[in-house]
Design a protein around this motif. Structure first.
Motif, short mmCIF file in Angstrom:
data_model
loop_
_atom_site.label_atom_id
_atom_site.label_comp_id
_atom_site.label_asym_id
_atom_site.label_seq_id
_atom_site.Cartn_x
_atom_site.Cartn_y
_atom_site.Cartn_z
N THR A 1 -10.25 1.46 0.69
CA THR A 1 -9.43 2.12 1.71
C THR A 1 -9.23 3.58 1.38
OG1 THR A 1 -8.26 0.03 2.14
CG2 THR A 1 -7.22 2.04 2.93
N VAL A 2 -9.00 3.89 0.11
CA VAL A 2 -8.83 5.28 -0.34
C VAL A 2 -10.10 6.08 -0.08
CG1 VAL A 2 -8.49 6.77 -2.35
CG2 VAL A 2 -7.06 4.74 -2.05
N VAL A 3 -11.25 5.51 -0.46
CA VAL A 3 -12.53 6.20 -0.28
C VAL A 3 -12.80 6.43 1.20
CG1 VAL A 3 -15.02 6.08 -0.63
CG2 VAL A 3 -13.47 5.23 -2.40
N TYR B 1 0.81 -1.21 0.00
CA TYR B 1 0.00 0.00 0.00
C TYR B 1 0.85 1.26 0.00
CZ TYR B 1 -4.55 -2.25 0.61
OH TYR B 1 -5.70 -2.97 0.42
N SER B 2 2.01 1.20 0.68
CA SER B 2 2.88 2.38 0.74
C SER B 2 3.36 2.78 -0.65
CB SER B 2 4.08 2.10 1.66
OG SER B 2 4.82 0.98 1.19
N LEU B 3 3.59 1.80 -1.51
CA LEU B 3 4.00 2.09 -2.88
C LEU B 3 2.82 2.58 -3.71
CD1 LEU B 3 6.29 -1.03 -3.52
CD2 LEU B 3 7.02 1.31 -2.99
N ARG B 4 1.66 1.99 -3.50
CA ARG B 4 0.48 2.34 -4.29
C ARG B 4 -0.04 3.73 -3.95
NH1 ARG B 4 -3.46 -2.77 -5.09
NH2 ARG B 4 -4.19 -1.31 -6.69
N ILE B 5 0.19 4.17 -2.72
CA ILE B 5 -0.25 5.51 -2.32
C ILE B 5 0.41 6.57 -3.18
CG2 ILE B 5 -0.07 7.21 -0.45
CD1 ILE B 5 -0.64 4.93 1.50
N ILE C 1 -23.91 0.54 7.98
CA ILE C 1 -24.96 0.24 8.96
C ILE C 1 -24.42 -0.62 10.10
CG2 ILE C 1 -27.15 -0.99 9.27
CD1 ILE C 1 -27.91 -0.16 6.43
N VAL C 2 -23.40 -1.44 9.80
CA VAL C 2 -22.78 -2.30 10.83
C VAL C 2 -22.22 -1.41 11.95
CG1 VAL C 2 -21.04 -4.05 11.28
CG2 VAL C 2 -22.21 -4.00 9.07
N PRO C 3 -22.53 -1.72 13.23
CA PRO C 3 -22.13 -0.86 14.34
C PRO C 3 -20.65 -0.96 14.70
CG PRO C 3 -23.23 -2.81 15.19
CD PRO C 3 -23.33 -2.89 13.69
N VAL C 4 -19.80 -0.48 13.79
CA VAL C 4 -18.36 -0.38 14.09
C VAL C 4 -17.94 1.06 13.88
CG1 VAL C 4 -17.86 -2.77 13.46
CG2 VAL C 4 -17.71 -1.00 11.72
N ASN C 5 -16.83 1.44 14.49
CA ASN C 5 -16.37 2.82 14.42
C ASN C 5 -16.13 3.25 12.99
OD1 ASN C 5 -15.62 1.42 16.94
ND2 ASN C 5 -14.98 3.45 17.59
N ALA C 6 -16.91 4.23 12.52
CA ALA C 6 -16.77 4.83 11.19
C ALA C 6 -16.85 3.81 10.06
CB ALA C 6 -15.45 5.60 11.11
N GLY C 7 -17.51 2.68 10.31
CA GLY C 7 -17.64 1.66 9.27
C GLY C 7 -16.34 0.97 8.91
N ILE C 8 -15.36 1.03 9.81
CA ILE C 8 -14.04 0.44 9.52
C ILE C 8 -14.17 -1.08 9.36
CG2 ILE C 8 -11.73 0.02 10.45
CD1 ILE C 8 -11.93 2.68 11.91
N GLY C 9 -13.67 -1.58 8.28
CA GLY C 9 -13.69 -3.01 8.02
C GLY C 9 -14.93 -3.44 7.25
N SER C 10 -16.10 -3.12 7.78
CA SER C 10 -17.35 -3.54 7.12
C SER C 10 -17.52 -2.81 5.79
CB SER C 10 -18.55 -3.27 8.03
OG SER C 10 -18.62 -1.90 8.39
N TYR C 11 -17.21 -1.51 5.77
CA TYR C 11 -17.29 -0.76 4.51
C TYR C 11 -16.33 -1.34 3.48
CZ TYR C 11 -17.00 3.09 1.17
OH TYR C 11 -17.02 3.84 0.01
N TYR D 1 -17.09 -6.51 -11.23
CA TYR D 1 -16.78 -5.57 -12.31
C TYR D 1 -15.37 -5.81 -12.84
CZ TYR D 1 -21.02 -3.07 -11.12
OH TYR D 1 -22.35 -2.74 -10.89
N GLY D 2 -14.84 -6.98 -12.53
CA GLY D 2 -13.52 -7.35 -13.03
C GLY D 2 -12.37 -6.81 -12.21
N ILE D 3 -12.64 -6.34 -11.00
CA ILE D 3 -11.60 -5.79 -10.13
C ILE D 3 -11.16 -6.87 -9.14
CG2 ILE D 3 -11.01 -3.97 -8.48
CD1 ILE D 3 -11.68 -2.91 -11.25
N GLU D 4 -9.86 -7.10 -9.09
CA GLU D 4 -9.33 -8.06 -8.12
C GLU D 4 -9.65 -7.61 -6.71
OE1 GLU D 4 -7.81 -10.91 -8.66
OE2 GLU D 4 -7.87 -10.74 -10.87
N TYR D 5 -9.86 -8.59 -5.83
CA TYR D 5 -10.25 -8.27 -4.45
C TYR D 5 -9.27 -7.30 -3.79
CZ TYR D 5 -11.17 -8.79 0.54
OH TYR D 5 -11.44 -8.54 1.86
N GLU D 6 -7.97 -7.54 -3.96
CA GLU D 6 -6.97 -6.68 -3.32
C GLU D 6 -7.01 -5.26 -3.89
OE1 GLU D 6 -2.18 -6.80 -2.35
OE2 GLU D 6 -3.31 -8.64 -2.69
#
Length: 318
Positions: free
Chosen positions: A287-289, A26-30, A254-264, A275-280
């Motif tokens: 993560t960017v959004v 991720y550090s490189l992709r940023i 909607i999931v009751p976690v702080n700021a939707g972290i993880g669930s979003y 849509y043809g996008i790899e999971y990673e």
């Protein structure tokens, strides 16, 4: 207990979502991100605070015609900041702030917030229906594989959510009435709550309310679409994909976690697979959004706290 439960659930989601992902990449992709698109999207997303505050004022107009959209926006932004620490507390926080700055009765504002949330839920259901019509095959596969395929996990999460909600409601009721005579105040509070809840039927500016609701969801949609261009792997996606992540992301929050972290992250990355996008790659986009949204809340939430503090300070001096 609320904080511990939400934090634990959030950590569990984060582990599940990122357990097979090379975070070091991720550090490189940023460095490869198109920050012009991110800044552009952030500037547009700020309008959401103003539009939502204006719409809330419309619901309260039957009792308070002199409410300032500026001040309501400050309270709303601060409430979003509080939700990063403690999920679902933001609605209570903004109602509390309004009760102190403009003497709006807490029970009335809570009733209007419930109405607002119902309108948002109906809007989300309408968008989900439109998505089903436009992208039936992709959304159908998503439901079958990600939801039905993990029915056991979803059932556990569902019951935990119900338990958490009931516990939170009981805690709120006890705290709210602990220093007052319950039997003397309950009828008055219910009456005030009902007046706020049914405020949508007494709206004088129904068209403005309807248009501001459309504007809110349009802002969410446009921000998601613009952020596609910030990541190379998602830059080719179109409007239908933007609608998909809008619905999936809304469900994830909607999931009751702080700021939707993880669930979003999980919901958005999962639906982008179709849509043809790899999971990673989808996870990186999510993560960017999510990070851009958190940055907006932190930055403008702190500014709003400062502005509100000086506003209250000036009033006290007078």
């Amino acid at each position: 207990m609320n904080f511990i439960f939400s934090l634990t659930l959030g950590i569990g989601f984060l582990y599940f979502v990122f357990k097979d992902v090379d975070i070091s990449s991720y550090s490189l992709r940023i460095n490869e991100l198109s920050y012009y698109w991110i800044i552009f999207a952030i500037l547009i997303s700020v309008l959401e605070f103003v539009v939502r505050a204006y719409r809330w004022n419309l619901l309260l107009e039957f009792k308070h015609r002199d409410l300032s959209t500026y001040k309501t926006t400050l309270g709303l932004t601060i409430s979003y900041l509080s939700a990063i620490i403690l999920p679902r507390i933001n609605d209570l926080v903004r109602c509390y702030i309004l009760s102190k700055t403009d003497n709006v009765k807490f029970s009335i504002s809570i009733g209007s917030v419930v109405t607002e949330r119902i309108v948002d839920l109906i809007s989300l259901l309408v968008l989900a229906l439109i998505l089903l019509l436009v992208e039936f095959d992709r959304f159908y596969n998503y439901l079958m594989i990600e939801v039905v395929g993990n029915a056991e996990v979803n059932t556990i999460l569902f019951y935990l959510f119900i338990l958490f909600s009931v516990g939170g409601l009981l805690y709120f009721i006890i705290k709210f009435f602990k220093n007052s005579n319950l039997f003397e105040n309950i009828n008055e509070k219910i009456s005030e709550f009902k007046s706020g809840f049914f405020s949508i039927f007494t709206l004088k500016k129904k068209l403005e309310f309807f248009l501001s609701t459309i504007m809110l969801w349009l802002i969410y949609f446009v921000v998601g679409y613009l952020l596609f261009f910030s990541v190379d792997e998602t830059s080719f996606l179109g409007f239908s994909a933007a609608l998909s992540i809008l619905v999936a992301g809304a469900i994830g929050t909607i999931v009751p976690v702080n700021a939707g972290i993880g669930s979003y992250h999980l919901f958005v990355a999962s639906i982008l697979i179709y849509y043809g996008i790899e999971y990673e790659d989808g996870l990186f986009f999510a993560t960017v959004v999510h990070a851009s949204h958190v940055v907006v809340i932190l930055f403008f939430g702190i500014i709003s706290l400062i502005l509100l503090y000086f506003d209250v300070y000036r009033k006290k001096k007078k």
